[in-house]
Design a protein around this motif. Structure first.
Motif, PDB file in Angstrom:
ATOM      1  N   UNK A  45       0.837  -1.203   0.000  1.00  0.00           N
ATOM      2  CA  UNK A  45       0.000   0.000   0.000  1.00  0.00           C
ATOM      3  C   UNK A  45       0.875   1.257   0.000  1.00  0.00           C
ATOM      4  N   UNK A  46       1.988   1.211   0.718  1.00  0.00           N
ATOM      5  CA  UNK A  46       2.926   2.338   0.720  1.00  0.00           C
ATOM      6  C   UNK A  46       3.512   2.528  -0.681  1.00  0.00           C
ATOM      7  N   UNK A  47       3.810   1.427  -1.366  1.00  0.00           N
ATOM      8  CA  UNK A  47       4.296   1.528  -2.751  1.00  0.00           C
ATOM      9  C   UNK A  47       3.329   2.373  -3.583  1.00  0.00           C
TER      10      UNK A  47
ATOM     11  N   UNK B 263      12.035  11.826  -2.343  1.00  0.00           N
ATOM     12  CA  UNK B 263      13.311  11.118  -2.500  1.00  0.00           C
ATOM     13  C   UNK B 263      13.745  10.482  -1.178  1.00  0.00           C
ATOM     14  N   UNK B 264      13.619  11.225  -0.084  1.00  0.00           N
ATOM     15  CA  UNK B 264      13.984  10.690   1.232  1.00  0.00           C
ATOM     16  C   UNK B 264      13.043   9.566   1.647  1.00  0.00           C
ATOM     17  N   UNK B 265      11.756   9.757   1.417  1.00  0.00           N
ATOM     18  CA  UNK B 265      10.774   8.740   1.792  1.00  0.00           C
ATOM     19  C   UNK B 265      11.000   7.473   0.967  1.00  0.00           C
ATOM     20  N   UNK B 266      11.278   7.622  -0.317  1.00  0.00           N
ATOM     21  CA  UNK B 266      11.576   6.456  -1.158  1.00  0.00           C
ATOM     22  C   UNK B 266      12.798   5.699  -0.659  1.00  0.00           C
ATOM     23  N   UNK B 267      13.847   6.411  -0.312  1.00  0.00           N
ATOM     24  CA  UNK B 267      15.074   5.772   0.185  1.00  0.00           C
ATOM     25  C   UNK B 267      14.788   5.024   1.488  1.00  0.00           C
TER      26      UNK B 267
ATOM     27  N   UNK C 232       0.963   4.446  -2.425  1.00  0.00           N
ATOM     28  CA  UNK C 232       0.863   5.797  -1.858  1.00  0.00           C
ATOM     29  C   UNK C 232       2.037   6.667  -2.306  1.00  0.00           C
ATOM     30  N   UNK C 233       3.207   6.063  -2.477  1.00  0.00           N
ATOM     31  CA  UNK C 233       4.350   6.820  -2.993  1.00  0.00           C
ATOM     32  C   UNK C 233       4.085   7.278  -4.419  1.00  0.00           C
ATOM     33  N   UNK C 234       3.505   6.413  -5.217  1.00  0.00           N
ATOM     34  CA  UNK C 234       3.165   6.787  -6.593  1.00  0.00           C
ATOM     35  C   UNK C 234       2.127   7.901  -6.616  1.00  0.00           C
ATOM     36  N   UNK C 235       1.200   7.854  -5.647  1.00  0.00           N
ATOM     37  CA  UNK C 235       0.134   8.856  -5.570  1.00  0.00           C
ATOM     38  C   UNK C 235       0.544  10.094  -4.769  1.00  0.00           C
ATOM     39  N   UNK C 236       1.766  10.063  -4.202  1.00  0.00           N
ATOM     40  CA  UNK C 236       2.256  11.144  -3.354  1.00  0.00           C
ATOM     41  C   UNK C 236       1.292  11.416  -2.190  1.00  0.00           C
ATOM     42  N   UNK C 237       0.824  10.347  -1.545  1.00  0.00           N
ATOM     43  CA  UNK C 237      -0.139  10.433  -0.449  1.00  0.00           C
ATOM     44  C   UNK C 237       0.575  10.253   0.888  1.00  0.00           C
TER      45      UNK C 237
END
Length: 120
Positions: free
Chosen positions: A42-44, A94-98, A46-51
């Motif tokens: 779900x986080x994957x 970028x930080x959240x993705x890392x 949400x990252x795509x949706x910038x949520x």
């Protein structure tokens, strides 16, 4: 069995939780790993949706449940993600993705250790 760094794994917390739950411990831990993997998926998205709100909510859950089992590295990474997403209107992607990649790796590592019997 080599001892894990206490920053990664709190063996005392793990043992206390295992003792408290008794026979139900393994089933609950299996549920934890299953739930954490669903949260990761779900986080994957949400990252795509910038949520950032969904990311913060899910990482809050991962942070808390992981700490309860003594999985401190997972908990610490999730806490960092939660704070980044709650403290700003637009999370620094970028930080959240890392951190998300680190979270997935830490979760996989602790699950592998559990499944191999290295935590007992």
């Amino acid at each position: 069995m080599p001892q894990a760094n206490t920053e990664e794994f709190d063996s005392q917390m793990y043992a206390e939780t295992r003792d408290l739950l008794g026979d139900g411990f393994s089933a609950l831990l299996d549920k934890y790993f299953s739930s954490a993997q669903r949260h990761i998926a779900t986080i994957d998205q949400a990252l795509k949706d910038n949520d950032a709100k969904i990311i913060a909510d899910l990482t809050h859950n991962i942070k808390s449940t992981s700490a309860g089992f003594g999985f401190m590295e997972v908990s610490t990474i999730a806490k960092s993600m939660e704070h980044l997403c709650r403290d700003t209107n637009t999370a620094p992607i970028a930080k959240v993705n890392a951190l998300h990649e680190q979270l997935k790796a830490a979760l996989a590592a602790i699950e592998n250790r559990y499944r191999s019997g290295a935590l007992d």
